[in-house]
Structures are given as structure tokens and as C-alpha cells.
Design a protein around this motif. Structure first.
Motif, mmCIF file in Angstrom:
data_model
loop_
_atom_site.group_PDB
_atom_site.id
_atom_site.type_symbol
_atom_site.label_atom_id
_atom_site.label_comp_id
_atom_site.label_asym_id
_atom_site.label_seq_id
_atom_site.Cartn_x
_atom_site.Cartn_y
_atom_site.Cartn_z
ATOM 1 N N ASP A 1 -62.365 -20.306 9.000
ATOM 2 C CA ASP A 1 -61.046 -20.860 8.843
ATOM 3 C C ASP A 1 -59.925 -20.514 8.095
ATOM 4 N N THR A 2 -60.349 -19.703 7.214
ATOM 5 C CA THR A 2 -59.291 -19.081 6.392
ATOM 6 C C THR A 2 -58.521 -18.101 7.304
ATOM 7 N N ILE A 3 -59.306 -17.260 8.014
ATOM 8 C CA ILE A 3 -58.850 -16.275 9.087
ATOM 9 C C ILE A 3 -57.958 -16.844 10.015
ATOM 10 N N CYS A 4 -58.295 -18.065 10.459
ATOM 11 C CA CYS A 4 -57.552 -18.786 11.340
ATOM 12 C C CYS A 4 -56.424 -19.703 10.898
ATOM 13 N N GLU A 5 -56.185 -19.635 9.535
ATOM 14 C CA GLU A 5 -55.002 -20.373 9.086
ATOM 15 C C GLU A 5 -55.418 -21.845 9.131
ATOM 16 N N LYS A 6 -56.842 -22.145 8.962
ATOM 17 C CA LYS A 6 -57.205 -23.571 8.970
ATOM 18 C C LYS A 6 -57.527 -23.870 7.671
ATOM 19 N N ARG A 7 -57.018 -24.975 7.001
ATOM 20 C CA ARG A 7 -57.513 -25.326 5.759
ATOM 21 C C ARG A 7 -58.761 -25.971 5.766
ATOM 22 N N ASN A 8 -59.863 -25.332 5.055
ATOM 23 C CA ASN A 8 -61.194 -26.002 4.801
ATOM 24 C C ASN A 8 -61.442 -26.936 3.824
ATOM 25 N N GLU A 9 -61.959 -27.955 4.204
ATOM 26 C CA GLU A 9 -62.072 -28.984 3.035
ATOM 27 C C GLU A 9 -62.897 -28.431 1.801
ATOM 28 N N TYR A 10 -63.638 -27.635 2.016
ATOM 29 C CA TYR A 10 -64.557 -27.392 0.800
ATOM 30 C C TYR A 10 -64.248 -26.161 0.113
ATOM 31 N N SER A 11 -63.166 -25.319 0.507
ATOM 32 C CA SER A 11 -62.720 -24.046 -0.096
ATOM 33 C C SER A 11 -62.593 -24.134 -1.614
ATOM 34 N N GLU A 12 -61.841 -25.173 -1.894
ATOM 35 C CA GLU A 12 -61.498 -25.544 -3.336
ATOM 36 C C GLU A 12 -62.665 -25.234 -4.443
ATOM 37 N N VAL A 13 -63.698 -25.874 -3.885
ATOM 38 C CA VAL A 13 -64.968 -25.724 -4.567
ATOM 39 C C VAL A 13 -65.387 -24.322 -4.784
ATOM 40 N N PHE A 14 -65.336 -23.497 -3.867
ATOM 41 C CA PHE A 14 -65.988 -22.272 -3.758
ATOM 42 C C PHE A 14 -65.139 -21.071 -4.161
ATOM 43 N N SER A 15 -63.876 -21.433 -4.614
ATOM 44 C CA SER A 15 -62.718 -20.173 -4.933
ATOM 45 C C SER A 15 -63.281 -19.355 -5.873
ATOM 46 N N PRO A 16 -63.278 -18.125 -5.597
ATOM 47 C CA PRO A 16 -63.712 -17.043 -6.644
ATOM 48 C C PRO A 16 -62.598 -16.895 -7.752
ATOM 49 N N SER A 17 -61.410 -17.596 -7.589
ATOM 50 C CA SER A 17 -60.517 -17.676 -8.728
ATOM 51 C C SER A 17 -60.661 -18.879 -9.824
ATOM 52 N N ARG A 18 -61.606 -19.442 -9.854
ATOM 53 C CA ARG A 18 -61.851 -20.692 -10.747
ATOM 54 C C ARG A 18 -62.243 -19.925 -12.237
ATOM 55 N N SER A 19 -62.285 -20.870 -12.847
ATOM 56 C CA SER A 19 -62.594 -20.350 -14.299
ATOM 57 C C SER A 19 -63.690 -19.837 -14.617
ATOM 58 N N ILE A 20 -63.602 -18.679 -15.284
ATOM 59 C CA ILE A 20 -65.046 -17.820 -15.706
ATOM 60 C C ILE A 20 -65.502 -18.224 -16.904
ATOM 61 N N LEU A 21 -64.756 -19.213 -17.766
ATOM 62 C CA LEU A 21 -65.129 -19.637 -19.024
ATOM 63 C C LEU A 21 -66.604 -20.169 -19.152
ATOM 64 N N LYS A 22 -67.784 -19.590 -19.020
ATOM 65 C CA LYS A 22 -68.984 -20.275 -18.773
ATOM 66 C C LYS A 22 -69.780 -19.573 -19.540
#
Length: 434
Positions: A351-372
Motif C-alpha cells: 500500500d505504501t509503495i502504491c501511495e495508498k494509506r494503510n489503516e494499520y501502518s500507524e501501529v507498526f511504524s518503526p519511528s514510534r517511541s523506543i522508551l521501553k
């Protein structure tokens, strides 16, 4: 067959062969890594008529993929109480929904593929803590998951209860992947050794691509994304037994050093003995001792081990490699749940390659917080091993290697690279021999 490590999938599947890339090429999308995540991504890109190349340094499916137990389930241990606490109801529901859709996508794809696909109930049990079982069930009720609380199981363990997900599945992953890979644009024995912006280099030239996707198990590009801090690797072991037990479902302990059970035809898989790569664990000895006690008439047919990338927060890293790399993507940190996670990754990446928004991409984003909390553990492990004096050091970032006397390999406790006794690299992120 105790003298040769081989998975049941290797024993009953015939791999296709693909050419080696002999010259420089240009493409719209380059996929690096020919495991299940890379092959599924290539498959869906081809469906969408996107020009791509998949480059695999060895043969396809020769890494973690051929050593899986191949449970297709959205029930990833007792993860949902953790996700609910960290991310709230909405994102936890999104994680469940993404993985449930992955289960259904496998069912759809497998209808016309001879890959021993079977729908099965999945059970996650605890041998240690009833309270943990009940808290997981409460979390699942809050996100409206279709789950059942169970007290009796057919496995030979005393448990404190279990949770069942119905309509999950199992299959032969190599039969499935070899079938869908047949007409894909794959190059084997094509080892990508480095990336510079939109160019990837191998021994016979370079591949220039508008987008590059890294599905090589552990991300090997260190200058982006902080993956040496965000990931560590965990080994686990399997023995395949004849004349053991015929189970109706798939069973796994919520404890990361616990046991798992499932059948394939007339063989039962007993898994466990796990440990952080480079540390000591029960390995096959633990499994054989259990089998001798509980399945005294069984015969060991196959045995193998696998290695999984573990993320900081139990969620995989899928999409942009980092916030500063708009044309570089990643799929890693599947936390032992590579079947559904690979499918989720392939869908998001396409979806990302095709410039289509995927409804779940926010959950799996590698740029989310690493403070764990796991970040501290990973940092301490790296610091200790970097300062440990030894002549055998990992070619990745220089950590001290540990001798694995069970598998006769040199293993890195920092990031999970592994080497043959003679120093040849087996598992990345290391790209060079000792």
C-alpha cells in the motif's frame, strides 16, 4: 535422525531454482531478502503490476522461514494486556484486526494451493499464573475479541488456564511459498552488501531502485533507525515426534521459555528450550527429556532450531526504515509470530509503495517511541559484551562472541549474529565472516 539438523518442511518440499543476477539493473522497487515477508511483498507488488526485483543472498526460504512451526494466528502470546496498557483500546484493536485479516488472507490464498492448510483452534496457556490468564481475557473482552477462557487442555502439562482463539490455521509454509514464488522476479545467490540512498551494491554490479525494502530478518543498515538498540534475537528449538499425540489444536505457553505443541499429519511438533541468542538455554535436551517422560513410545523424526527478532514493545517494525528515509523501508521484529506479521508487512508495504494509506501502518511504524524497559536490557547487554575481552568478536559491531556447544556455532549475545565454527557468517545482522 538425530545426526542431522533438518526441519520437516525441508524434508517434504522441493524448492524452485532462480537465477543469479549477473549485471547491474534498474527497477522501481528492490526487495532485499527472500523469506516469507519478502516473497509475499513481491507477490502483492506483482499483482499490482509494480516493477520490482527480489534479491536473496542464498536460496529463498533458507533463513528463519524454513524453521518455523507455521502457526497462523492473531493470538501472539498474552500480548493484548500489554498493548492495552501501553497503547490504549483503539491501537490494540487495530493490531488484532490487522492480524485477523492476515489469517483470512492466508485462507483465501491457500484455497487453490496444495500446502496442507487446516483451520485450527489456537490455545495460549500459562503454567505459572492464573491471574495473568484472567487479565489477558479481560483485555480481550475490552477490545471485543472472539476469545474463550479454558480450564482443561489435552496436553500433558498442569496449567493455570488458557485462552482459545477459534478459526486460526496451520500449513506447510514451504509448499505455500514455493508455489507463489514460481513466477516472481527473484534472483538467488545475489548478496546485497551495502546501500547508498537509492542504490544497492552486490559483487557483480548495482541495483538502482526508486524504493528499497529490507526484509532480511534483522535490518543490516546500522546508520538509520537504531535497530541494534531496538532489536535482539531469541533462539528456540523443535523436535518432531512420531507416535506421540494427536492434538485437535495448536498450543503455546505464554512464557517465553515454555513449550509449544502442534501436529502436522502424523507428526507432533514439540517446541521450546528457548533463550536469548548467545545465552544458555534448555535447547533440544530439554525437549527430549520432556518427550521421554510424557511420550515414551514416540520416535524423534526431525529436529531443528529457529531464531526470531524481538522488538522493544512486542509489535513489529513495518514501513519506513526511519523518519529520515522516505524511499527505504523495513519489515522486522516479528516476535516469533512471523506468519501473520509477514502478511501484515506485505500488505502495509505494498500500500505504501502504491501511495495508498494503510489503516494499520500507524501501529507498526518503526519511528514510534523506543522508551521501553527492554531498551535498557538491550543497552546493558551490548555494553557488557563490547567490554568483554575475547579474540572472537562479531563483525557487526564488535561484541564478544559466545561458543554455542549445542549447535557448534559462535553466537553474538548483542544482536544475534551467528557464525560457523570456521567463522563463516550464518545469521545477520553481521555481513562479514569473523
Amino acid at each position: 535422525m538425530k545426526n542431522k539438523i533438518i526441519s520437516v518442511w525441508d524434508a517434504c518440499s522441493q524448492p524452485p531454482e532462480f537465477p543469479t543476477l549477473e549485471k547491474s539493473e534498474k527497477t522501481d522497487v528492490l526487495i532485499i531478502g527472500g523469506g516469507i515477508a519478502g516473497i509475499l511483498t513481491a507477490y502483492f507488488l506483482q499483482e499490482r503490476k509494480i516493477n520490482y526485483i527480489l534479491a536473496e543472498k542464498d536460496r529463498i526460504c533458507r533463513g528463519t522461514t524454513h524453521c518455523t512451526t507455521a502457526k497462523i494466528t492473531s493470538q501472539h502470546g498474552f500480548i493484548y494486556q500489554k498493548l492495552l496498557k501501553s497503547y490504549g483500546i483503539e491501537k490494540t484493536q487495530m493490531y488484532l484486526s490487522a492480524n485477523q485479516k492476515a489469517v483470512k488472507e492466508y485462507e483465501k490464498l491457500c484455497r487453490n494451493i496444495d500446502c496442507d492448510f487446516e483451520k485450527k483452534d489456537n490455545y495460549v496457556f500459562s503454567t505459572r499464573n492464573r491471574d495473568k490468564v484472567e487479565k489477558e481475557f479481560e483485555a480481550l473482552q475490552k477490545i471485543k475479541a472472539n476469545a474463550q477462557l479454558c480450564d482443561r487442555l489435552e496436553i500433558p502439562l498442569k496449567t493455570e488456564g488458557a485462552i482459545k482463539f477459534s478459526n486460526q490455521a496451520q500449513f506447510n509454509p514451504l509448499k505455500f511459498l514455493y508455489h507463489i514464488a514460481e513466477n516472481l522476479n527473484i534472483y538467488e545467490n545475489t548478496f546485497i552488501t551495502g546501500i547508498d540512498e537509492n542504490t544497492a551494491y552486490f559483487d557483480k554490479g548495482k541495483i538502482t531502485a526508486k524504493k528499497i525494502i529490507v526484509t532480511s530478518h534483522f535490518p543490516f543498515i546500522n546508520r538509520h533507525g537504531s535497530y541494534p538498540l531496538k532489536l535482539y534475537q531469541h533462539r528456540s528449538y523443535v523436535i518432531a515426534l512420531e507416535n506421540a499425540q494427536k492434538l485437535d489444536g495448536m498450543y503455546v505457553d505464554e512464557y517465553d521459555k515454555g513449550l509449544s505443541f502442534r501436529n502436522y499429519k502424523n507428526i507432533m511438533f514439540l517446541g521450546g528450550g528457548g533463550h536469548r541468542t548467545g545465552k544458555k538455554g534448555g535447547n533440544w535436551n530439554e525437549l527430549r527429556a520432556f518427550a521421554e517422560e510424557h511420550y515414551p513410545h514416540a520416535t524423534e523424526k526431525y529436529f531443528w532450531a529457529t531464531q526470531d527478532c524481538m522488538s522493544l514493545d512486542n509489535i513489529p517494525y513495518i514501513e519506513n526504515y526511519s523518519a529520515s528515509t522516505p524511499d527505504l523501508f523495513v519489515a522486522s521484529g516479528f516476535n516469533k509470530w512471523g506468519m501473520t506479521s509477514s502478511m501484515v508487512a506485505a500488505k502495509i508495504l505494498c500500500d505504501t509503495i502504491c501511495e495508498k494509506r494503510n489503516e494499520y501502518s500507524e501501529v507498526f511504524s518503526p519511528s514510534r517511541s523506543i522508551l521501553k524497559p527492554q531498551l535498557v536490557v538491550n543497552g546493558v547487554e551490548s555494553a557488557v559484551n563490547l567490554l568483554t575481552p575475547t579474540t572472537k568478536r562479531c563483525s557487526h559491531l564488535g561484541c564478544a562472541l559466545k561458543w554455542n556447544k549445542t549447535e557448534h556455532t559462535w553466537d553474538c549475545p548483542c544482536h544475534g549474529s551467528r557464525y560457523e565454527e570456521n567463522g563463516e557468517v550464518i545469521n545477520n545482522p553481521a555481513m562479514k565472516n569473523i
